[in-house]
Motif scaffolding. Structure first.
Motif, PDB file in Angstrom:
ATOM      1  N   GLU A 191      -2.668   0.816 -14.399  1.00 25.74           N
ATOM      2  CA  GLU A 191      -2.920  -0.269 -13.458  1.00 25.74           C
ATOM      3  C   GLU A 191      -2.450   0.158 -12.072  1.00 25.74           C
ATOM      4  N   PHE A 192      -3.362   0.131 -11.113  1.00 26.21           N
ATOM      5  CA  PHE A 192      -3.027   0.543  -9.747  1.00 26.21           C
ATOM      6  C   PHE A 192      -2.024  -0.440  -9.151  1.00 26.21           C
ATOM      7  N   GLU A 193      -1.002   0.129  -8.489  1.00 30.42           N
ATOM      8  CA  GLU A 193       0.038  -0.687  -7.902  1.00 30.42           C
ATOM      9  C   GLU A 193       0.003  -0.648  -6.377  1.00 30.42           C
ATOM     10  N   ALA A 194       0.089   0.557  -5.796  1.00 34.51           N
ATOM     11  CA  ALA A 194       0.147   0.659  -4.338  1.00 34.51           C
ATOM     12  C   ALA A 194      -0.059   2.120  -3.937  1.00 34.51           C
ATOM     13  N   LEU A 195      -0.146   2.325  -2.622  1.00 35.83           N
ATOM     14  CA  LEU A 195      -0.180   3.667  -2.052  1.00 35.83           C
ATOM     15  C   LEU A 195       1.173   3.987  -1.444  1.00 35.83           C
ATOM     16  N   LYS A 196       1.553   5.256  -1.532  1.00 32.68           N
ATOM     17  CA  LYS A 196       2.823   5.682  -0.947  1.00 32.68           C
ATOM     18  C   LYS A 196       2.646   7.090  -0.406  1.00 32.68           C
ATOM     19  N   ASP A 197       3.552   7.479   0.444  1.00 38.80           N
ATOM     20  CA  ASP A 197       3.487   8.827   1.022  1.00 38.80           C
ATOM     21  C   ASP A 197       3.676   9.865  -0.072  1.00 38.80           C
ATOM     22  N   TYR A 198       2.878  10.901   0.037  1.00 35.69           N
ATOM     23  CA  TYR A 198       2.969  11.977  -0.949  1.00 35.69           C
ATOM     24  C   TYR A 198       4.288  12.715  -0.752  1.00 35.69           C
ATOM     25  N   GLN A 199       4.987  12.956  -1.872  1.00 36.64           N
ATOM     26  CA  GLN A 199       6.251  13.673  -1.852  1.00 36.64           C
ATOM     27  C   GLN A 199       6.103  14.969  -2.623  1.00 36.64           C
ATOM     28  N   ARG A 204      -1.138  16.684  -8.077  1.00 35.11           N
ATOM     29  CA  ARG A 204      -2.261  16.585  -7.143  1.00 35.11           C
ATOM     30  C   ARG A 204      -3.245  15.498  -7.549  1.00 35.11           C
ATOM     31  N   ARG A 205      -3.290  15.145  -8.818  1.00 34.74           N
ATOM     32  CA  ARG A 205      -4.193  14.086  -9.247  1.00 34.74           C
ATOM     33  C   ARG A 205      -3.812  12.732  -8.673  1.00 34.74           C
ATOM     34  N   MET A 206      -2.574  12.622  -8.236  1.00 36.80           N
ATOM     35  CA  MET A 206      -2.122  11.346  -7.681  1.00 36.80           C
ATOM     36  C   MET A 206      -2.585  11.153  -6.237  1.00 36.80           C
ATOM     37  N   ILE A 207      -3.050  12.187  -5.593  1.00 36.46           N
ATOM     38  CA  ILE A 207      -3.426  12.083  -4.180  1.00 36.46           C
ATOM     39  C   ILE A 207      -4.742  11.336  -4.048  1.00 36.46           C
ATOM     40  N   ASP A 208      -4.774  10.372  -3.140  1.00 33.96           N
ATOM     41  CA  ASP A 208      -6.002   9.658  -2.800  1.00 33.96           C
ATOM     42  C   ASP A 208      -6.590  10.344  -1.570  1.00 33.96           C
ATOM     43  N   TRP A 209      -7.571  11.226  -1.776  1.00 31.61           N
ATOM     44  CA  TRP A 209      -8.061  12.080  -0.698  1.00 31.61           C
ATOM     45  C   TRP A 209      -8.800  11.285   0.373  1.00 31.61           C
ATOM     46  N   LYS A 210      -9.552  10.260  -0.025  1.00 29.35           N
ATOM     47  CA  LYS A 210     -10.301   9.495   0.986  1.00 29.35           C
ATOM     48  C   LYS A 210      -9.359   8.763   1.927  1.00 29.35           C
ATOM     49  N   ARG A 211      -8.382   8.053   1.378  1.00 24.35           N
ATOM     50  CA  ARG A 211      -7.439   7.324   2.238  1.00 24.35           C
ATOM     51  C   ARG A 211      -6.537   8.283   3.010  1.00 24.35           C
ATOM     52  N   SER A 212      -6.246   9.430   2.400  1.00 27.40           N
ATOM     53  CA  SER A 212      -5.433  10.412   3.131  1.00 27.40           C
ATOM     54  C   SER A 212      -6.195  10.911   4.366  1.00 27.40           C
ATOM     55  N   ALA A 213      -7.526  11.167   4.216  1.00 32.01           N
ATOM     56  CA  ALA A 213      -8.319  11.617   5.360  1.00 32.01           C
ATOM     57  C   ALA A 213      -8.424  10.527   6.421  1.00 32.01           C
ATOM     58  N   ARG A 214      -8.489   9.266   5.978  1.00 30.88           N
ATOM     59  CA  ARG A 214      -8.605   8.157   6.919  1.00 30.88           C
ATOM     60  C   ARG A 214      -7.327   7.973   7.726  1.00 30.88           C
ATOM     61  N   GLY A 216      -4.886  10.346   8.063  1.00 31.08           N
ATOM     62  CA  GLY A 216      -4.390  11.578   8.645  1.00 31.08           C
ATOM     63  C   GLY A 216      -3.133  12.109   7.990  1.00 31.08           C
ATOM     64  N   LYS A 217      -2.775  11.621   6.808  1.00 32.78           N
ATOM     65  CA  LYS A 217      -1.611  12.141   6.075  1.00 32.78           C
ATOM     66  C   LYS A 217      -1.865  11.937   4.592  1.00 32.78           C
ATOM     67  N   LEU A 218      -1.149  12.718   3.798  1.00 33.82           N
ATOM     68  CA  LEU A 218      -1.360  12.653   2.361  1.00 33.82           C
ATOM     69  C   LEU A 218      -0.760  11.368   1.794  1.00 33.82           C
ATOM     70  N   LEU A 219      -1.592  10.625   1.067  1.00 33.89           N
ATOM     71  CA  LEU A 219      -1.146   9.403   0.398  1.00 33.89           C
ATOM     72  C   LEU A 219      -1.384   9.554  -1.109  1.00 33.89           C
ATOM     73  N   ALA A 220      -0.442   9.069  -1.867  1.00 32.31           N
ATOM     74  CA  ALA A 220      -0.523   9.160  -3.335  1.00 32.31           C
ATOM     75  C   ALA A 220      -0.649   7.765  -3.923  1.00 32.31           C
ATOM     76  N   ARG A 221      -1.407   7.690  -5.021  1.00 25.88           N
ATOM     77  CA  ARG A 221      -1.557   6.406  -5.718  1.00 25.88           C
ATOM     78  C   ARG A 221      -0.364   6.184  -6.645  1.00 25.88           C
ATOM     79  N   GLU A 222       0.130   4.979  -6.595  1.00 18.46           N
ATOM     80  CA  GLU A 222       1.245   4.602  -7.480  1.00 18.46           C
ATOM     81  C   GLU A 222       0.713   3.605  -8.517  1.00 18.46           C
ATOM     82  N   PHE A 223       1.004   3.869  -9.786  1.00 15.99           N
ATOM     83  CA  PHE A 223       0.526   3.033 -10.879  1.00 15.99           C
ATOM     84  C   PHE A 223       1.723   2.337 -11.544  1.00 15.99           C
ATOM     85  N   ARG A 224       1.400   1.370 -12.339  1.00 17.82           N
ATOM     86  CA  ARG A 224       2.435   0.709 -13.129  1.00 17.82           C
ATOM     87  C   ARG A 224       1.989   0.684 -14.589  1.00 17.82           C
ATOM     88  N   ILE A 225       2.986   0.600 -15.423  1.00 17.97           N
ATOM     89  CA  ILE A 225       2.712   0.596 -16.857  1.00 17.97           C
ATOM     90  C   ILE A 225       1.945  -0.677 -17.224  1.00 17.97           C
TER      91      ILE A 225
END
Length: 434
Positions: A191-199, A204-214, A216-225
């Motif tokens: 279940e998708f929870e939020a976006l957070k800065d890539y650490q 790499r599967r956690m990276i949201d490439w479209k939103r990161s390009a929008r 200008g920085k790497l953003l990762a998808r955060e999920f919840r159980i």
């Protein structure tokens, strides 16, 4: 029922002995002894009739609907009467799950109050008070009038989960399950929870490439159980599970561990149901959700009784599978001795694992392990050690076959059964296996 009191016995003895002596000394007045007996019988009849006529009894028992194992409670006995009775006494019948603290009966107050009796619950299950004896004396005190009233006052003796609750809260805090909400772990769950800065270190599967390009920085998808999983607690209450381990039956330890996991699952938003079986299915509760439903699970757990019958895994697991309409985590608390006795269980498990996630909870056989590791001193010790080692090897064969069928198996110490189950349950949720 009517029977003479101690006063009537003393009166009969006090009159019969002098009459007998007079009859021996003066045979012509033998009728005096007979006259005394007739007078005594007349008084007894009058006393009995008067006592019975004045009795208009309406007795009630008041007890708490449930109590924990080891807890004490007070049973209130109230007897409503049509008139004031002489020395009204009461005694109650109970099963072996209760132990009286002082006595099981006593005298009721003359002013029409209640008799309070204290009991201690010593064994889990649905206990009952089944009979009530009431007796009172007639106006002359020569006879006792007694009645036996059938009653059906049931008290659910629940497992003591106070320590389990504290342990559950500790495990929840350790696993960062704050307030029972879903655990938030980056890269885990569906279940998708939020976006957070890539650490660094994130996949790499956690990276949201479209939103990161929008942005200008790497953003990762955060999920919840994921929540709303279906958890089934299936407890074997057959003959093997009723054998004691360290003075407590295995089924009681299984019930305590099941309640601990139910508390965690309900706090985590999952559905929980209870199922018990021996030769045939016994207890089957519906699936419930939310922390307030834990009390219902606890009450249904008290209905799991001890059995001397062999467990029928085929009937039990087939019945359980027919009740499940969605993929579920089925946690089976059971025990077995050798591959031959577990053969039917293995066949049923194979069909169950095709659709559901099955987890077997087993208690380590400390007695067999002690015998197998004991240094032999006599030929008898060698025979016991070899037999115990062979039984342990056969047990591992069954465990290996269960794992080959796709079932998860936990073999834990009886004192760590609950925490071991909760830790594995949290791991299964984190790995998205439910």
């Amino acid at each position: 029922m009517i029977y003479p009191s101690g006063r009537a016995v003393w009166a009969a003895a006090a009159g019969a002995i002098p009459a007998f002596l007079i009859a021996l000394a003066l045979p012509s007045v033998w009728y005096l002894g007979l006259l005394w007996i007739c007078v005594l019988l007349a008084f007894l009849a009058v006393d009995a009739a008067a006592g019975r006529g004045r009795a208009s009894l309406d007795a009630t028992l008041t007890a708490p609907p449930q109590v924990g194992v080891g807890g004490r409670f007070t049973l209130h006995i109230a007897a409503g009467v049509g008139a004031k009775l002489r020395r009204l006494q009461a005694r109650v019948g109970h099963d072996q799950r209760f132990q009286p603290i002082a006595a099981t009966g006593g005298a009721l107050p003359a002013n029409g109050g209640t008799l309070d009796l204290e009991f201690e619950a010593i064994r889990r299950g649905i206990a009952s008070f089944d009979r009530l004896w009431l007796r009172w004396q007639g106006p002359f005190g020569l006879v006792w009038n007694q009645v036996i009233l059938p009653v059906d006052r049931k008290v659910a003796v629940l497992p003591n989960v106070n320590s389990a609750r504290d342990e559950a809260i500790t495990l929840l805090q350790r696993s960062a399950l704050a307030d029972g909400h879903a655990q938030k772990r980056a890269g885990q769950g569906r279940e998708f929870e939020a976006l957070k800065d890539y650490q660094p270190g994130m996949g790499r599967r956690m990276i949201d490439w479209k939103r990161s390009a929008r942005h200008g920085k790497l953003l990762a998808r955060e999920f919840r159980i994921e929540e709303n999983n279906n958890i089934v607690l299936a407890i074997d209450s057959g003959r093997l599970m009723c054998e004691p381990v360290d003075g407590v039956p295995k089924v009681d330890r299984a019930v305590t561990a099941a309640l601990l996991s139910a508390f965690i699952a309900l706090k985590g938003g999952d559905l929980v149901s209870l199922f018990s079986f021996d030769a045939r299915p016994r207890v089957s509760s519906g699936a419930v959700r939310g922390s307030p439903s834990f009390s219902m699970i606890q009450k249904r757990a008290a209905e799991i009784d001890y059995s001397t019958e062999e467990t029928n895994f085929t009937l039990a697991l087939t019945t359980l599978s027919a009740k499940l309409d969605r993929r579920s985590l089925v946690i089976v608390f059971t025990d077995f001795v050798d591959p031959i006795s577990a053969e039917l269980m293995l066949r049923s498990v194979g069909r169950l694992t095709e659709r559901h996630l099955v987890l077997f909870m087993l208690m380590r056989d400390v007695e067999l392990e002690t015998l197998a590791d004991m240094a032999p001193a006599t030929p008898e010790d060698i025979a016991r050690s070899v037999t115990a080692g062979d039984l342990l090897r056969q047990r591992q064969v069954v465990i290996g076959r269960l794992r080959l069928l796709g079932a998860h198996v936990i073999e834990a110490d009886h004192q760590r059964l609950g925490p071991a189950l909760v830790e594995r349950y949290i791991q299964l949720k984190e790995q998205n296996l439910l």
